[in-house]
Design a protein around this motif. Structure first.
Motif, PDB file in Angstrom:
ATOM      1  N   GLU A 123      -6.783   0.232 -13.146  1.00 66.18           N
ATOM      2  CA  GLU A 123      -5.991   0.602 -11.968  1.00 66.18           C
ATOM      3  C   GLU A 123      -6.903   0.978 -10.798  1.00 66.18           C
ATOM      4  OE1 GLU A 123      -2.677   0.987  -9.734  1.00 66.18           O
ATOM      5  OE2 GLU A 123      -2.805   0.260 -11.804  1.00 66.18           O
ATOM      6  N   ARG A 124      -8.013   1.648 -11.117  1.00 70.43           N
ATOM      7  CA  ARG A 124      -8.980   2.019 -10.074  1.00 70.43           C
ATOM      8  C   ARG A 124      -9.619   0.768  -9.475  1.00 70.43           C
ATOM      9  NH1 ARG A 124     -11.125   4.153  -6.087  1.00 70.43           N
ATOM     10  NH2 ARG A 124     -12.999   5.417  -6.188  1.00 70.43           N
ATOM     11  N   LYS A 167      -6.965   3.269 -16.831  1.00 74.42           N
ATOM     12  CA  LYS A 167      -7.209   3.970 -15.569  1.00 74.42           C
ATOM     13  C   LYS A 167      -8.304   3.266 -14.772  1.00 74.42           C
ATOM     14  CE  LYS A 167      -5.730   8.619 -16.953  1.00 74.42           C
ATOM     15  NZ  LYS A 167      -6.139  10.041 -17.093  1.00 74.42           N
ATOM     16  N   TYR A 175      -7.899   4.055   2.717  1.00 75.22           N
ATOM     17  CA  TYR A 175      -8.793   3.060   2.148  1.00 75.22           C
ATOM     18  C   TYR A 175     -10.259   3.465   2.266  1.00 75.22           C
ATOM     19  CZ  TYR A 175      -5.056  -0.345   1.442  1.00 75.22           C
ATOM     20  OH  TYR A 175      -3.944  -1.006   1.004  1.00 75.22           O
ATOM     21  N   LYS A 219      -2.206   6.481   1.556  1.00 79.98           N
ATOM     22  CA  LYS A 219      -3.462   6.091   0.936  1.00 79.98           C
ATOM     23  C   LYS A 219      -4.504   5.809   2.007  1.00 79.98           C
ATOM     24  CE  LYS A 219      -3.279   3.505  -2.679  1.00 79.98           C
ATOM     25  NZ  LYS A 219      -3.106   2.350  -3.580  1.00 79.98           N
ATOM     26  N   MET A 241       0.830  -1.194   0.000  1.00 79.30           N
ATOM     27  CA  MET A 241       0.000   0.000   0.000  1.00 79.30           C
ATOM     28  C   MET A 241       0.861   1.238   0.000  1.00 79.30           C
ATOM     29  SD  MET A 241      -2.645   1.523   2.775  1.00 79.30           S
ATOM     30  CE  MET A 241      -1.380   2.619   3.347  1.00 79.30           C
ATOM     31  N   LYS A 259      -8.266  -2.171  -9.268  1.00 83.07           N
ATOM     32  CA  LYS A 259      -7.245  -2.792  -8.421  1.00 83.07           C
ATOM     33  C   LYS A 259      -7.163  -2.089  -7.079  1.00 83.07           C
ATOM     34  CE  LYS A 259      -2.315  -3.944  -8.390  1.00 83.07           C
ATOM     35  NZ  LYS A 259      -1.039  -3.850  -9.158  1.00 83.07           N
ATOM     36  N   GLU A 260      -7.238  -0.761  -7.101  1.00 76.91           N
ATOM     37  CA  GLU A 260      -7.177   0.035  -5.883  1.00 76.91           C
ATOM     38  C   GLU A 260      -8.388  -0.243  -4.995  1.00 76.91           C
ATOM     39  OE1 GLU A 260      -6.093   4.674  -5.055  1.00 76.91           O
ATOM     40  OE2 GLU A 260      -7.806   4.288  -6.354  1.00 76.91           O
ATOM     41  N   VAL A 277     -10.835   5.697  -0.615  1.00 76.02           N
ATOM     42  CA  VAL A 277     -10.844   4.918  -1.857  1.00 76.02           C
ATOM     43  C   VAL A 277     -12.235   4.350  -2.126  1.00 76.02           C
ATOM     44  CG1 VAL A 277      -9.987   2.820  -2.952  1.00 76.02           C
ATOM     45  CG2 VAL A 277      -8.392   4.346  -1.797  1.00 76.02           C
ATOM     46  N   GLU A 322      -8.015  -3.664  -3.405  1.00 78.06           N
ATOM     47  CA  GLU A 322      -7.001  -3.605  -2.338  1.00 78.06           C
ATOM     48  C   GLU A 322      -7.615  -3.017  -1.069  1.00 78.06           C
ATOM     49  OE1 GLU A 322      -3.226  -0.740  -1.374  1.00 78.06           O
ATOM     50  OE2 GLU A 322      -3.349  -1.557  -3.392  1.00 78.06           O
ATOM     51  N   ALA A 323      -8.393  -1.951  -1.229  1.00 76.50           N
ATOM     52  CA  ALA A 323      -9.010  -1.315  -0.068  1.00 76.50           C
ATOM     53  C   ALA A 323     -10.008  -2.244   0.599  1.00 76.50           C
ATOM     54  CB  ALA A 323      -9.692  -0.010  -0.497  1.00 76.50           C
TER      55      ALA A 323
END
Length: 369
Positions: free
Chosen positions: A46-47, A43, A7, A5, A1, A49-50, A10, A53-54
């Motif tokens: 990637e969003r 993009k 979460y 950031k 992370m 994936k983010e 996010v 992850e959160a």
């Protein structure tokens, strides 16, 4: 992370949000930014994936508690704002005694914090057995497989210890000497704020030693990317956002360390016939004007392939629902129902004779047209 950031930000929820609110927000965002819905938008990928992850952290109640504690300690804001309350206080030149971030089970964040503040990670401690990488994957499954359960194959890309050098980074027969960059410590430090921040040495990759000849297989990294096929068991009643953890199915451990886990988040594909409302299945069945007006009987298939007969009474309007008890989705001992929703279809065109008959019928019924 990445440091800093948030979460909660996010996923677009408050830090006080309930687990259900977090799950609801995740599902909404995951559907919006899923790569299949945005095939040519890096993009969005990637969003997505983010977002995953959160949700992996704050979507799990236990990990969320640990993450919130890290936020309280100020680990995401460039300092330990909570140190006065009894939390760990970094000291210049070395880690806090008795506290290691990597011992916290927070989805790999502990290792990152450890390397960030010199409290473990890939330093001298990493020369012993090391647990393998946890692998996260979003997996699309067919609607009926998710409803009834089944198995779905998936190909994963994981980071594994190089089999040629067994993680040392040296070619077979190579000799090792202390790294001149870090003096054999495996870490380098530099000042930041009021304390020394330590990072893995880029020259020896945190090992403290460098080989006389690098391994040709991994280029001296000690690890390689590998693809693995795994057969995933989808539990009956799975829905989009359902997550499972498969122990020991992640990346292989280093130096005889245990393997990591495989975390799967399901995304359920829509079905051409069924939709879902909780544990209830909704089947939309077309009928014609005559069936709706005069009444009829229609056959509908259940999830297990059997046919059930539904009696349509005369005068049934479009959208009318009929419920078949216990023929929906089964999950944890509970059964939903099968809901048959009729949709009255109107012919797109009529012959002259059919149109005359329809007008005569409408006139006889006193209908306006």
């Amino acid at each position: 992370m990445a440091q800093g950031k948030d979460y909660y930000a996010v996923l677009g929820v408050a830090a006080s949000a309930t687990q259900d609110e977090i799950k609801k927000s995740y599902r909404k965002l995951a559907k919006r930014f899923h790569p299949d819905a945005n095939p040519n938008d890096p993009k969005a990928a990637e969003r997505f994936k983010e977002i995953s992850e959160a949700y992996n952290v704050i979507g799990d109640a236990e990990k969320r508690k640990q993450y919130d504690e890290m936020r309280r300690l100020g680990a995401f804001g460039g300092g330990f704002s909570g140190a006065r309350g009894g939390g760990p206080r970094p000291q210049p030149g070395g880690p806090t005694a008795g506290f290691r971030f990597e011992d916290m089970d927070i989805g790999g964040l502990g290792d990152i914090f450890g390397s960030m503040f010199g409290m473990g990670g890939r330093g001298p401690r990493a020369r012993g057995p090391e647990r393998g990488q946890d692998v996260e994957r979003s997996l699309e499954v067919p609607f009926r497989t998710a409803a009834t359960g089944g198995k779905v194959p998936v190909e994963l890309e994981v980071t594994e210890e190089c089999e040629t050098c067994h993680g040392s980074g040296g070619a077979p027969g190579a000799t090792f000497t202390a790294c001149t960059e870090c003096g054999g410590r495996g870490t380098i430090s530099f000042g930041q704020g009021g304390f020394a921040v330590q990072r893995p040495c880029p020259q020896c990759l945190g090992r403290g030693q460098v080989p006389s000849e690098r391994c040709n297989t991994c280029g001296g990294a000690g690890e390689v990317r590998a693809r693995r096929k795994v057969l995933i068991t989808v539990p009956a009643g799975a829905d989009s956002g359902t997550r499972i953890r498969l122990k020991g199915q992640g990346g292989r451990g280093s130096r005889n360390g245990p393997p990591g886990d495989l975390l799967i988040t399901f995304q359920v594909k829509p079905d051409r016939f069924y939709s879902r409302e909780g544990l209830d299945l909704v089947a939309r069945v077309p009928i014609n004007i005559a069936q709706a007006t005069l009444g009829s009987k229609v056959s509908v298939r259940t999830l297990d392939g059997r046919k059930v007969a539904i009696r349509i009474p005369g005068g049934t309007p479009t959208g009318k629902r009929f419920r078949v008890k216990g023929q929906g989705i089964e999950k944890d001992g509970q059964h939903g129902d099968l809901i048959v929703q009729v949709e009255v279809q109107v012919p797109e065109s009529l012959s002259e004779e059919q149109e005359k008959l329809m007008r005569d019928f409408a006139d006889a019924m006193g209908m306006k047209y």
